[in-house]
Design an enzyme around this catalytic site. Structure first.
Site, PDB file in Angstrom:
ATOM      1  N   ARG A  44       0.860  -1.177   0.000  1.00 44.20           N
ATOM      2  CA  ARG A  44       0.000   0.000   0.000  1.00 44.20           C
ATOM      3  C   ARG A  44       0.896   1.226   0.000  1.00 44.20           C
ATOM      4  O   ARG A  44       2.109   1.132   0.111  1.00 44.20           O
ATOM      5  CB  ARG A  44      -1.003   0.015   1.151  1.00 44.20           C
ATOM      6  CG  ARG A  44      -0.678  -0.699   2.427  1.00 44.20           C
ATOM      7  CD  ARG A  44       0.241  -0.021   3.419  1.00 44.20           C
ATOM      8  NE  ARG A  44       0.091   1.405   3.465  1.00 44.20           N
ATOM      9  CZ  ARG A  44       1.075   2.230   3.723  1.00 44.20           C
ATOM     10  NH1 ARG A  44       2.304   1.778   3.957  1.00 44.20           N
ATOM     11  NH2 ARG A  44       0.896   3.519   3.765  1.00 44.20           N
ATOM     12  N   GLY A  45       0.275   2.380  -0.125  1.00 37.43           N
ATOM     13  CA  GLY A  45       1.017   3.618  -0.259  1.00 37.43           C
ATOM     14  C   GLY A  45       1.108   3.942  -1.743  1.00 37.43           C
ATOM     15  O   GLY A  45       1.544   3.101  -2.536  1.00 37.43           O
ATOM     16  N   ALA A  46       0.699   5.155  -2.108  1.00 37.71           N
ATOM     17  CA  ALA A  46       0.555   5.481  -3.517  1.00 37.71           C
ATOM     18  C   ALA A  46       1.820   5.207  -4.337  1.00 37.71           C
ATOM     19  O   ALA A  46       1.756   4.516  -5.366  1.00 37.71           O
ATOM     20  CB  ALA A  46       0.086   6.932  -3.664  1.00 37.71           C
ATOM     21  N   ARG A  85      -7.092  -0.812  -7.229  1.00 38.55           N
ATOM     22  CA  ARG A  85      -7.655   0.146  -6.261  1.00 38.55           C
ATOM     23  C   ARG A  85      -7.872   1.450  -7.011  1.00 38.55           C
ATOM     24  O   ARG A  85      -7.035   1.863  -7.815  1.00 38.55           O
ATOM     25  CB  ARG A  85      -6.713   0.347  -5.062  1.00 38.55           C
ATOM     26  CG  ARG A  85      -6.652  -0.904  -4.166  1.00 38.55           C
ATOM     27  CD  ARG A  85      -5.857  -0.647  -2.897  1.00 38.55           C
ATOM     28  NE  ARG A  85      -6.578   0.225  -2.002  1.00 38.55           N
ATOM     29  CZ  ARG A  85      -6.008   0.911  -0.989  1.00 38.55           C
ATOM     30  NH1 ARG A  85      -4.706   0.816  -0.785  1.00 38.55           N
ATOM     31  NH2 ARG A  85      -6.731   1.681  -0.209  1.00 38.55           N
ATOM     32  N   GLN A 189      -2.189   1.983  10.108  1.00 42.61           N
ATOM     33  CA  GLN A 189      -0.912   2.188   9.431  1.00 42.61           C
ATOM     34  C   GLN A 189       0.019   3.093  10.225  1.00 42.61           C
ATOM     35  O   GLN A 189       1.238   3.025  10.073  1.00 42.61           O
ATOM     36  CB  GLN A 189      -1.130   2.797   8.025  1.00 42.61           C
ATOM     37  CG  GLN A 189      -1.799   1.872   7.030  1.00 42.61           C
ATOM     38  CD  GLN A 189      -3.305   2.063   6.997  1.00 42.61           C
ATOM     39  OE1 GLN A 189      -3.906   2.519   7.964  1.00 42.61           O
ATOM     40  NE2 GLN A 189      -3.925   1.705   5.889  1.00 42.61           N
ATOM     41  N   ASP A 230      -2.807  10.412  -2.156  1.00 35.16           N
ATOM     42  CA  ASP A 230      -3.099   9.324  -3.087  1.00 35.16           C
ATOM     43  C   ASP A 230      -3.463   9.849  -4.466  1.00 35.16           C
ATOM     44  O   ASP A 230      -3.286   9.163  -5.468  1.00 35.16           O
ATOM     45  CB  ASP A 230      -4.209   8.433  -2.531  1.00 35.16           C
ATOM     46  CG  ASP A 230      -3.693   7.630  -1.342  1.00 35.16           C
ATOM     47  OD1 ASP A 230      -3.676   8.177  -0.227  1.00 35.16           O
ATOM     48  OD2 ASP A 230      -3.252   6.485  -1.551  1.00 35.16           O
ATOM     49  N   ASN A 240      -6.405  11.785   0.315  1.00 33.93           N
ATOM     50  CA  ASN A 240      -5.429  11.057   1.122  1.00 33.93           C
ATOM     51  C   ASN A 240      -6.206  10.206   2.125  1.00 33.93           C
ATOM     52  O   ASN A 240      -7.428  10.289   2.228  1.00 33.93           O
ATOM     53  CB  ASN A 240      -4.476  12.038   1.815  1.00 33.93           C
ATOM     54  CG  ASN A 240      -3.298  11.347   2.480  1.00 33.93           C
ATOM     55  OD1 ASN A 240      -2.672  10.463   1.871  1.00 33.93           O
ATOM     56  ND2 ASN A 240      -3.003  11.700   3.710  1.00 33.93           N
ATOM     57  N   LYS A 241      -5.485   9.379   2.856  1.00 35.78           N
ATOM     58  CA  LYS A 241      -6.088   8.464   3.842  1.00 35.78           C
ATOM     59  C   LYS A 241      -7.169   9.161   4.663  1.00 35.78           C
ATOM     60  O   LYS A 241      -6.983  10.302   5.097  1.00 35.78           O
ATOM     61  CB  LYS A 241      -4.986   7.935   4.756  1.00 35.78           C
ATOM     62  CG  LYS A 241      -5.444   7.040   5.876  1.00 35.78           C
ATOM     63  CD  LYS A 241      -6.231   5.825   5.413  1.00 35.78           C
ATOM     64  CE  LYS A 241      -5.491   4.995   4.383  1.00 35.78           C
ATOM     65  NZ  LYS A 241      -6.399   4.068   3.652  1.00 35.78           N
TER      66      LYS A 241
END
Lengths: 345, 345
Positions: A44-46, A85, A189, A230, A240-241
């Site tokens: 995960r993580g852009a 995603r 996270q 993101d 973003n998250k």
């Protein structure tokens, strides 16, 4: 231990769902396995999704050769990977960078994918340097009390991180007076991954419940908030998250700098503003359960948007590997004349 | 099942740390047990703490008689009970209501404590009615989409709730179009307790991660936020469960009503403003672990303020059992002339 690596002609991922309790790697041989790993957030993580996506095209080519797929079947699988995603634009961006080279052969695709990986690594240092310089210019060369959300470090990138890269750069200059880490529910996270990276780096930090951040910002305990992204729309609206926009509101109210750190590839000129960004809705069980234990009553439903959109009006600056965009000063990732031209096309 | 009850001449508490998985009651015979139950949040919620505190004075008297304590020893134990938790003023307020009657004997103390319990029960209905009337007057007699934080229902009071009492009253009028329930980390009073109460009442609801609330409010998914309070300063600054001020910021930005619902006893005229309210710092393990499992790395520290303060400028209205205070319109819980007189005293 890298989040995304190409080892012995195979894609290797660090399974981030098990950290920090267990360090386990996954060798990926099929598109299905990669899509599954992406969807359950093993990777995960852009920016890391970008690197995994680019190398995933090689995985698809190898699988196609092994299984005797038609080109059409292979391209369909690559399209599934591209949209595994929806919100982080880097995944689609990276697949789009390498997919046109499929006809040129595996070596060309692999070389381009590894170049994306390497560019992310070096770009992280550029982001860190620019972000640190900007914060020092604005707040002075003193130990800054920083707050961050989710994980934007070496686990989210091919390098040492985006927002967390800014923190690491400041720490190397001895300019960090502590980092407040939002735990980042529902998947933690922050407390699992960011705290782990900061502990390994020896950077002083404290984990807080997400709800505590606004009060700490309003109470004067934070000099700057630095987060990743993101997808950044052309006008500066930033997905973003989930939980990020609440930090931005608190910063705006308290006059605290709210800085977005991301590579240029996170800027999506095709999204004119935040309303055009698709927000992934994830399984309600992520909220209703914890570590496999049901927390909420059986009759209760959950709502689990994975991201939120911070409007550009709440963003102080966007730091990329190439520039600092002074959003509070009126600058935008894509200049408005350019945006109008694109809309007219 | 009541959160706080007087049964067979003993104080009986519902152990809220085990809900909703297990329904277990605790019969309290000693001040130590009661203080322990309060500190580990077996009983919680400002009005319920008031009821438990008032009845706890009877527990202290019974224990004193049984153990042959001196009056001084008994009064010291009552003082410990009074300050078992620092932020919710109702606990100290209720102990102060009954403690002067100790000299008059057990029957007088018990009668006054039971009167506090009963007044909270009837007061809840007054809060519900006033809050519902106010919301309908402001937003129209339509099904409202509400958001709430922590637990302010029958588990937090002697009755059907404060903020959740407003929700229940609206539901009885068929004016609820769904309730978004913040899970309320670290102790999950939202997903464990509020969701349980709403499920039992058959009110449609969805649990969300705390970080999701701001984005939902800004995205137009919420007509009003209704929360409780642990202490309301004379000027309207409101201490409530950590995470509340972030909701208020989002409401202010989006033009959504932010309503505080609490009994008059939550208003502390002795606190001129929020800066004078002590915020309880709880054990970092509440953030660093979950269900006994360590989440964060061993080297990581946590920061765990149990409450935050929402400044009056972000509050739309405060609804009590006696009145609606139009805070956005400039009204304050204690009129400023009265506040100045108190400061001068």
């Amino acid at each position: 231990m890298e989040a995304v690596a190409w080892v012995d002609e195979r894609l290797r991922l660090l399974d981030q769902t098990l950290l920090p309790q267990e360090v386990r790697v996954i060798d990926v041989d099929t598109v299905d396995d990669l899509v599954g790993a992406i969807r359950r957030l093993a990777v995960r993580g852009a920016p890391a999704l970008g690197a995994a996506g680019a190398l995933g095209v090689v995985v698809a080519m190898d699988e196609a050769a092994r299984e005797g797929w038609t080109d059409q079947r292979r391209d369909e699988r690559i399209a599934v990977l591209r949209s595994a995603r929806p919100t982080a634009v880097n995944l689609a961006w990276a697949v789009d960078q390498v997919a046109p080279l499929v006809a040129a052969g595996r070596a060309a695709v692999l070389a381009r994918a590894l170049a994306i990986l390497e560019a992310d690594r070096t770009g992280n240092h550029e982001i860190g340097r620019r972000g640190a310089d900007w914060l020092v210019a604005r707040l002075g060369a003193r130990r800054l009390r920083l707050l961050t959300h989710c994980n934007t470090g070496s686990l989210a990138t091919a390098g040492w991180g985006t927002a967390l890269g800014v923190v690491r750069e400041l720490a190397e200059r001895d300019l960090v007076g502590g980092v407040i880490v939002d735990e980042t529910r529902p998947l933690l996270q922050g407390s699992r991954l960011t705290a782990w990276e900061l502990a390994q780096a020896g950077i002083e930090h404290a984990v807080v419940a997400d709800g505590a951040a606004a009060g700490l910002i309003l109470g004067g305990h934070v000099d700057a908030v630095v987060v990743g992204a993101d997808r950044i729309a052309a006008n500066g609206d930033t997905a973003n998250k989930v939980g990020t926009v609440g930090l931005a509101l608190a910063c705006a109210d308290a006059g605290v700098a709210f800085v977005v750190a991301a590579p240029e590839s996170t800027i999506d000129a095709a999204s004119p503003d935040g309303a055009h960004i698709e927000i992934e809705a994830r399984d309600e069980d992520e909220v209703l359960t914890f570590a496999g234990i049901r927390v909420a009553p059986a009759a209760s439903r959950g709502l689990n948007p994975a991201f939120d959109v911070t409007p550009a009006r709440l963003v102080t600056a966007i730091v990329t590997d190439r520039r600092v965009i002074d959003v509070a000063g009126g600058d935008r990732p894509v200049a408005s004349g350019e945006r109008m031209r694109q809309v007219g096309e």
